[in-house]
Design an enzyme around this catalytic site. Structure first.
Site, PDB file in Angstrom:
ATOM      1  N   ASP A 205       0.865  -1.192   0.000  1.00  0.00           N
ATOM      2  CA  ASP A 205       0.000   0.000   0.000  1.00  0.00           C
ATOM      3  C   ASP A 205       0.897   1.235   0.000  1.00  0.00           C
ATOM      4  O   ASP A 205       2.127   1.138   0.069  1.00  0.00           O
ATOM      5  CB  ASP A 205      -0.951  -0.010   1.226  1.00  0.00           C
ATOM      6  N   GLY A 227       4.574   1.187  -1.495  1.00  0.00           N
ATOM      7  CA  GLY A 227       4.736   1.463  -2.918  1.00  0.00           C
ATOM      8  C   GLY A 227       3.493   2.079  -3.509  1.00  0.00           C
ATOM      9  O   GLY A 227       2.503   2.319  -2.823  1.00  0.00           O
ATOM     10  N   ASP A 228       3.591   2.293  -4.827  1.00  0.00           N
ATOM     11  CA  ASP A 228       2.499   2.920  -5.571  1.00  0.00           C
ATOM     12  C   ASP A 228       2.196   1.994  -6.742  1.00  0.00           C
ATOM     13  O   ASP A 228       3.073   1.736  -7.575  1.00  0.00           O
ATOM     14  CB  ASP A 228       3.010   4.296  -6.054  1.00  0.00           C
ATOM     15  N   HIS A 247     -12.670  -0.538  -8.502  1.00  0.00           N
ATOM     16  CA  HIS A 247     -13.928   0.223  -8.656  1.00  0.00           C
ATOM     17  C   HIS A 247     -13.735   1.702  -8.272  1.00  0.00           C
ATOM     18  O   HIS A 247     -14.613   2.512  -8.508  1.00  0.00           O
ATOM     19  CB  HIS A 247     -15.070  -0.432  -7.860  1.00  0.00           C
TER      20      HIS A 247
HETATM   21  C1  LIG Z   1     -11.006   1.419  -1.041  1.00  0.00           C
HETATM   22  S1  LIG Z   1      -9.505   1.065  -0.225  1.00  0.00           S
HETATM   23  C2  LIG Z   1      -9.563  -0.696  -0.313  1.00  0.00           C
HETATM   24  C3  LIG Z   1      -8.846  -1.266   0.823  1.00  0.00           C
HETATM   25  C4  LIG Z   1      -8.848  -2.790   0.930  1.00  0.00           C
HETATM   26  N1  LIG Z   1      -8.343  -3.458  -0.245  1.00  0.00           N
HETATM   27  C5  LIG Z   1     -10.221  -3.292   1.279  1.00  0.00           C
HETATM   28  O1  LIG Z   1     -10.766  -4.088   0.535  1.00  0.00           O
HETATM   29  O2  LIG Z   1     -10.761  -2.893   2.311  1.00  0.00           O
HETATM   30  C6  LIG Z   1      -8.235   1.482  -1.405  1.00  0.00           C
HETATM   31  C7  LIG Z   1      -6.832   1.208  -0.921  1.00  0.00           C
HETATM   32  O3  LIG Z   1      -5.931   1.462  -2.016  1.00  0.00           O
HETATM   33  C8  LIG Z   1      -4.796   2.149  -1.512  1.00  0.00           C
HETATM   34  N2  LIG Z   1      -4.185   2.910  -2.608  1.00  0.00           N
HETATM   35  C9  LIG Z   1      -4.681   4.006  -3.224  1.00  0.00           C
HETATM   36  N3  LIG Z   1      -3.841   4.421  -4.170  1.00  0.00           N
HETATM   37  C10 LIG Z   1      -2.781   3.566  -4.163  1.00  0.00           C
HETATM   38  C11 LIG Z   1      -1.592   3.485  -4.920  1.00  0.00           C
HETATM   39  N4  LIG Z   1      -1.344   4.361  -5.881  1.00  0.00           N
HETATM   40  N5  LIG Z   1      -0.725   2.469  -4.650  1.00  0.00           N
HETATM   41  C12 LIG Z   1      -0.991   1.572  -3.671  1.00  0.00           C
HETATM   42  N6  LIG Z   1      -2.122   1.603  -2.913  1.00  0.00           N
HETATM   43  C13 LIG Z   1      -3.008   2.594  -3.157  1.00  0.00           C
HETATM   44  C14 LIG Z   1      -5.352   3.036  -0.421  1.00  0.00           C
HETATM   45  O4  LIG Z   1      -4.344   3.474   0.465  1.00  0.00           O
HETATM   46  C15 LIG Z   1      -6.385   2.097   0.218  1.00  0.00           C
HETATM   47  O5  LIG Z   1      -5.785   1.323   1.234  1.00  0.00           O
END
Ligand SMILES: C[S@@+](CC[C@H](N)C(=O)[O-])C[C@H]1O[C@@H](n2cnc3c(N)ncnc32)[C@H](O)[C@@H]1O
Length: 337
Positions: A205, A227-228, A247
């Site tokens: 994350d 990471g991203d 989504h």
């Molecule tokens: C809607 S949440 C979903 C969290 C988890 N997978 C769940 O089902 O509860 C979206 C997640 O994506 C992460 N996220 C957003 N942009 C990201 C990126 N560029 N790289 C990695 N993670 C990212 C956010 O920090 C968050 O934890």
């Protein structure tokens, strides 16, 4: 042809036109914590209104609207008790919907809904028009951390309630390692680890999310990678999971994320997309309504199997299988082509 929900035409129209009343009443009941106040014992409207300093008659009318729809029991003596539905409005219930109900009725959410016309005209999010920020999370950070807290509590309690059904629906026995992309607090990985102790669970994350997950990790069973997913994803892991993330993004961004997955994945690895699957031949009122919320909030969408298929194809994957689960999410198993 779509499977429609039919009622007598004028009644059907009237009910839909006034659904906002039920939604808002539910949200206020959640905000006030009425289900927690009632607990396991029936309480009178008079007691509740006194405790919360509310107008007794107005509270009665609010509870009446909810009770006729199955939320709370209300008897002729104006005694309120919890039932199987209002049980999920209690804060501590496993799978509690309280914060989701609070969020749906929040003033910021209504402000965004006031701009639905903008989203329908443009296909874009209404966040900027409504809140002045392109990204809703900027609004939470800069203007209202309190709203941000309810939002993240709503998202987690909603999403975590799907973890067990998701893990029950898929056989992870052959995986040695699983990485959860955008896995937030790592709840899903912890359920996987409980069921498959041999698996190495890796949480991926953004740095701030990893820091938060580490701070809250009492079990210390996870490995962490900051990471991203638009830049780089850990390579050569057996199973890549991306739950309730795609989504949040439009098609263009989803393809970018999926291409990064494709770069990382080895020939025998696989990707599990866990998301709502829109089925045009089923009513799915909740799922299709949530799709409108995704459009308004983020310019994003819930997708059909065919839409996922098209995204995956553009990123070098094909669908191997789709697993339904005992939750609103399905599991799409994709493999590299
Ligand atoms: C809607 S949440 C979903 C969290 C988890 N997978 C769940 O089902 O509860 C979206 C997640 O994506 C992460 N996220 C957003 N942009 C990201 C990126 N560029 N790289 C990695 N993670 C990212 C956010 O920090 C968050 O934890």
């Amino acid at each position: 042809m779509q499977n429609k929900v039919h009622k007598k035409p004028p009644n059907q129209m009237r009910e839909i036109m006034t659904q906002m009343v039920s939604s808002r009443c539910l949200s206020i009941a959640a905000e006030l914590g009425i289900a927690d106040i009632v607990g396991n014992e029936a309480k009178s409207i008079a007691q509740i209104s006194k405790e919360l300093q509310l107008n007794e008659n107005a509270l009665y009318r609010l509870i009446r609207v909810l009770a006729i729809q199955g939320i709370f029991e209300l008897d002729d003596n104006k005694m309120v008790s919890n039932n199987d539905v209002s049980y999920f409005l209690q804060e501590e219930t496993d799978g509690s919907q309280r914060n989701f109900a609070r969020m749906m009725g929040s003033p910021w959410m209504w402000k965004i809904f006031n701009n639905l016309e903008h989203s329908i005209s443009t296909g874009d999010s209404a966040s900027e028009k409504a809140m002045g920020y392109e990204n809703l999370f900027e609004y939470f950070k800069k203007d209202s951390p309190k709203d941000g807290k309810v939002f993240s509590q709503a998202m987690s309690s909603f999403s975590y309630s799907f973890d067990k059904p998701l893990v029950n629906a898929y056989d992870f026995s052959n995986c040695k390692s699983v990485v959860d992309l955008g896995g937030a607090e790592g709840q899903l990985l912890k359920v996987i680890k409980q069921n498959y102790p041999h698996i190495k669970p890796i949480l991926f994350d953004l740095p701030h999310a990893i820091a938060q997950a580490k701070a809250n990790d009492r079990d210390e069973v996870l490995e962490y990678v900051e990471g991203d997913f638009f830049k780089s994803i850990p390579a050569n892991i057996d199973c890549y999971v991306i739950k309730y993330v795609l989504h949040n993004w439009n098609d263009e961004d989803c393809i970018k994320i999926l291409k990064k997955c494709r770069e990382a994945i080895s020939s025998n690895g696989h990707l599990l997309i866990m998301d709502i699957l829109i089925k045009e031949d089923q009513p799915q009122i909740f799922e299709k309504s949530l799709d409108i919320v995704m459009l308004l909030l983020l310019g994003a969408k819930e997708r059909t199997k065919q839409e996922f298929e098209e995204l995956l194809e553009k990123a070098g994957f094909k669908i191997n299988n789709v697993y339904p689960t005992q939750s609103p999410l399905s599991i799409i198993e994709a493999v590299a082509v």
